[in-house]
Design a protein around this motif. Sequence first.
Motif, PDB file in Angstrom:
ATOM      1  N   MET A  42     -29.191   2.692   7.324  1.00 35.28           N
ATOM      2  CA  MET A  42     -28.390   1.748   6.238  1.00 35.28           C
ATOM      3  C   MET A  42     -26.922   2.264   6.166  1.00 35.28           C
ATOM      4  N   THR A  43     -26.077   1.281   5.962  1.00 33.45           N
ATOM      5  CA  THR A  43     -24.540   1.759   5.843  1.00 33.45           C
ATOM      6  C   THR A  43     -24.467   1.140   4.422  1.00 33.45           C
ATOM      7  N   ALA A  44     -23.482   2.143   3.536  1.00 28.40           N
ATOM      8  CA  ALA A  44     -23.164   1.598   2.412  1.00 28.40           C
ATOM      9  C   ALA A  44     -21.692   0.658   2.636  1.00 28.40           C
ATOM     10  N   SER A  45     -21.831  -0.492   2.652  1.00 32.41           N
ATOM     11  CA  SER A  45     -20.649  -1.542   3.173  1.00 32.41           C
ATOM     12  C   SER A  45     -20.415  -2.416   1.874  1.00 32.41           C
ATOM     13  N   PRO A  46     -19.097  -2.529   1.645  1.00 29.56           N
ATOM     14  CA  PRO A  46     -18.786  -3.488   0.508  1.00 29.56           C
ATOM     15  C   PRO A  46     -19.183  -4.833   0.799  1.00 29.56           C
ATOM     16  N   PRO A  69     -26.101 -12.444  -3.522  1.00 29.27           N
ATOM     17  CA  PRO A  69     -26.645 -11.134  -3.163  1.00 29.27           C
ATOM     18  C   PRO A  69     -25.849 -10.036  -2.054  1.00 29.27           C
ATOM     19  N   ASN A  70     -25.128 -10.982  -1.831  1.00 32.10           N
ATOM     20  CA  ASN A  70     -23.997  -9.889  -0.585  1.00 32.10           C
ATOM     21  C   ASN A  70     -22.736 -10.871  -0.794  1.00 32.10           C
ATOM     22  N   ARG A  71     -21.580 -10.066  -0.155  1.00 38.09           N
ATOM     23  CA  ARG A  71     -20.294 -10.729  -0.168  1.00 38.09           C
ATOM     24  C   ARG A  71     -19.984 -11.375   1.268  1.00 38.09           C
ATOM     25  N   ILE A  72     -20.923 -11.854   1.893  1.00 37.76           N
ATOM     26  CA  ILE A  72     -20.772 -12.231   3.312  1.00 37.76           C
ATOM     27  C   ILE A  72     -20.926 -13.778   3.174  1.00 37.76           C
ATOM     28  N   VAL A  73     -19.724 -14.557   3.229  1.00 38.23           N
ATOM     29  CA  VAL A  73     -19.979 -16.026   3.120  1.00 38.23           C
ATOM     30  C   VAL A  73     -20.029 -16.473   4.716  1.00 38.23           C
ATOM     31  N   MET A  74     -21.007 -17.519   4.996  1.00 39.72           N
ATOM     32  CA  MET A  74     -20.793 -18.129   6.157  1.00 39.72           C
ATOM     33  C   MET A  74     -19.779 -19.277   6.085  1.00 39.72           C
ATOM     34  N   ALA A  75     -18.587 -18.863   7.041  1.00 40.78           N
ATOM     35  CA  ALA A  75     -17.489 -20.060   7.133  1.00 40.78           C
ATOM     36  C   ALA A  75     -18.116 -21.332   7.531  1.00 40.78           C
ATOM     37  N   PRO A  76     -17.191 -22.487   6.968  1.00 44.28           N
ATOM     38  CA  PRO A  76     -17.490 -23.753   7.475  1.00 44.28           C
ATOM     39  C   PRO A  76     -17.028 -23.969   8.962  1.00 44.28           C
ATOM     40  N   MET A  77     -18.240 -24.412   9.951  1.00 43.98           N
ATOM     41  CA  MET A  77     -17.913 -24.626  11.279  1.00 43.98           C
ATOM     42  C   MET A  77     -18.568 -26.018  11.640  1.00 43.98           C
ATOM     43  N   THR A  78     -17.985 -26.789  12.205  1.00 42.85           N
ATOM     44  CA  THR A  78     -18.218 -28.023  13.018  1.00 42.85           C
ATOM     45  C   THR A  78     -19.138 -27.676  14.090  1.00 42.85           C
ATOM     46  N   ARG A  79     -20.251 -28.397  14.266  1.00 48.07           N
ATOM     47  CA  ARG A  79     -21.067 -28.146  15.245  1.00 48.07           C
ATOM     48  C   ARG A  79     -21.360 -29.551  16.337  1.00 48.07           C
ATOM     49  N   GLY A  80     -20.899 -30.639  15.688  1.00 46.08           N
ATOM     50  CA  GLY A  80     -21.029 -31.901  16.472  1.00 46.08           C
ATOM     51  C   GLY A  80     -22.227 -32.260  16.779  1.00 46.08           C
ATOM     52  N   ARG A  81     -23.026 -31.986  16.059  1.00 47.10           N
ATOM     53  CA  ARG A  81     -24.688 -32.555  16.445  1.00 47.10           C
ATOM     54  C   ARG A  81     -25.206 -33.573  15.459  1.00 47.10           C
ATOM     55  N   ALA A  82     -24.450 -34.125  14.580  1.00 43.56           N
ATOM     56  CA  ALA A  82     -25.048 -35.322  13.937  1.00 43.56           C
ATOM     57  C   ALA A  82     -25.193 -36.561  14.700  1.00 43.56           C
ATOM     58  N   ASP A  83     -25.787 -37.483  14.304  1.00 37.65           N
ATOM     59  CA  ASP A  83     -26.016 -38.916  15.070  1.00 37.65           C
ATOM     60  C   ASP A  83     -24.829 -39.465  15.112  1.00 37.65           C
ATOM     61  N   ASP A  84     -24.075 -39.999  16.360  1.00 30.79           N
ATOM     62  CA  ASP A  84     -22.774 -40.114  16.298  1.00 30.79           C
ATOM     63  C   ASP A  84     -22.410 -41.660  15.759  1.00 30.79           C
ATOM     64  N   VAL A  85     -23.539 -42.421  15.590  1.00 34.44           N
ATOM     65  CA  VAL A  85     -23.411 -43.603  14.723  1.00 34.44           C
ATOM     66  C   VAL A  85     -23.558 -43.584  13.320  1.00 34.44           C
ATOM     67  N   SER A  86     -24.619 -42.765  13.000  1.00 33.02           N
ATOM     68  CA  SER A  86     -25.074 -42.988  11.647  1.00 33.02           C
ATOM     69  C   SER A  86     -24.308 -41.940  10.928  1.00 33.02           C
ATOM     70  N   GLU A 139     -14.583  -5.475   6.043  1.00 31.83           N
ATOM     71  CA  GLU A 139     -14.524  -4.336   5.080  1.00 31.83           C
ATOM     72  C   GLU A 139     -13.498  -3.989   4.600  1.00 31.83           C
ATOM     73  N   LYS A 140     -12.462  -3.805   5.695  1.00 31.36           N
ATOM     74  CA  LYS A 140     -10.922  -3.509   5.205  1.00 31.36           C
ATOM     75  C   LYS A 140     -10.444  -4.339   4.114  1.00 31.36           C
ATOM     76  N   VAL A 141     -10.429  -5.524   4.342  1.00 26.42           N
ATOM     77  CA  VAL A 141      -9.968  -6.330   3.109  1.00 26.42           C
ATOM     78  C   VAL A 141     -10.717  -6.269   2.042  1.00 26.42           C
ATOM     79  N   LEU A 142     -11.943  -5.970   1.869  1.00 20.94           N
ATOM     80  CA  LEU A 142     -12.630  -6.001   0.499  1.00 20.94           C
ATOM     81  C   LEU A 142     -12.166  -4.596   0.072  1.00 20.94           C
ATOM     82  N   ASN A 143     -12.113  -3.594   0.756  1.00 23.32           N
ATOM     83  CA  ASN A 143     -12.030  -2.166   0.427  1.00 23.32           C
ATOM     84  C   ASN A 143     -10.611  -2.227  -0.265  1.00 23.32           C
TER      85      ASN A 143
END
Length: 363
Positions: free
Chosen positions: A1-5, A18-35, A302-306
Amino acid sequence: MTASPLLRSYDDGRLSLPNRIVMAPMTRGRADDVSAVPHPLTREYYAQRAGAGLIVTEGLWADPLGKGGPGIPGLVTDAHVAGWREVTDAVHAAGGRIFAQLWHVGRMTHPVTLPDGELPLAPSPVRIEHQQIFTKDGWLDHVTPRAMTTAEAEATIAAFAAEARNAVRAGFDGVEVHGANGYLVQQFLAENTNRRTDRFGGSLTRRLRFAVEVVEAVVAEVGAERVGLRISPDNPENEIAEEDAQGTYRTLVDTLAPLGLAYLHIIERGAYPALADLRPRWPGTLIANFNGPQPTTREAGEKVLNAGLADLFSYGRLFIANPDLPTRFAADAPLNPIRENLIYGGDAEGYTDYPALTPTPVG
Ligand SMILES: Cc1cc2nc3c(=O)[nH]c(=O)nc-3n(C[C@H](O)[C@H](O)[C@H](O)COP(=O)(O)O)c2cc1C
C-alpha cells in the motif's frame, strides 16, 4: 500500500468522496443512434467504475442540434431519463457518485448527424478548416455553421437548464456544464469563434455572458451545490484560438466564484498555466485534468495534489482500461493497456470487458 494524496478522502461539506480520483467525462459512442438512449451495457460500465471518488459521465446532448456524432446519448426525452435512471441506480447500488455532463457541440457536428440535415448552430459562421468530423457516413469536411439568433442562444441556455432538471429526475448527484474543448460554450468564450455584435459578443463581458448565463440557469434549476463547470483555458483543440486566455478565464472565474458551485474542473493544456493562475481565485473545490497525447499518469496527478494546485484529479483513458483504478493505485498493481480501436462504438468488447484485479485467494 502506498500513501498517495489521490487515495485520501475528501469532504467539503457538500461533496463527500472516499478518494480524490475522478473519472473524467468520456464519450464512448455506444448509445442507440436514433433514440440516443444509453446502451444496455452502460449501467454495467459505470457501475464497474463506482470506486472512483466521483464519476462524470460522457457528454450528453442538451438539444438535438447539440449532438456531435453517432451514438452520442441525450438527456432530453423521457426515454433518456429512464435509461439514465438505470445507470445512476446501478452506480449508487455499487456505492458510487455520478454527475451528468451537459453538452452542446455548437459547430463541432455535421448536417448528417443532425435532425432533418440541419446546419450546425454556432455563435458565428466560422467553419472548422483543417480537420474533418466523424459521422455515420465516415469522416467528412465541416460545413459553415449558422449563427444562432439571440433568441436561439437564449433557448439553448434554457435547454441546458432543462437538461439539468432531467439529470436530477434521472437520479444524478449533480451536473457538469461542458465549457471545454472547443464546444459551444467555449465557442462563445473564444475571440476567433465569437464575432457577434449582440449581447453575447463584442466585449469580454459579452463573450462571457453565454457561459455565465448557462451556469446561472442550471444553478437556478438544481442548486449550486449540484453544479460543476469544466473549462479548458487556452486549449487549441477544435480550432479554438484564445488571444487572452488569462484575462478571459480570470474574469470568468471571478464572476462565477460567488455562486458557490460544487466544483470547477480545469483541463490544463495550452501555454497558459491555468491551475496555478486560477487556483487562488477559486474558493471552492477544484478538479484538475491534463490532456496530452498519452494517458495522464498517476504520478502527474499526485504532483498536482501535493503542490496544492487542486483538490481532486480526474483521469480519463486510465479509467477506460482499468475499471478499478483506485484499487489498483492502492495496491500498486499494474494497469491494463487500453485497446484504442475499441474506444468508440460497438458492444461489450473494449467497454465492459476490461478485467478488475483478481483477488488473491486466501489460504
Ligand atoms: C475517448 C475519449 C472521449 C472523451 N470525451 C469527452 C467528453 O465527452 N467530454 C469531455 O469534457 N471530455 C472528453 N474527453 C477528454 C477527457 O475527459 C480527458 O480530458 C482526457 O482524456 C485527458 O485525460 P487522460 O489523460 O487521463 O485521458 C474525452 C477523452 C477521451 C479519451
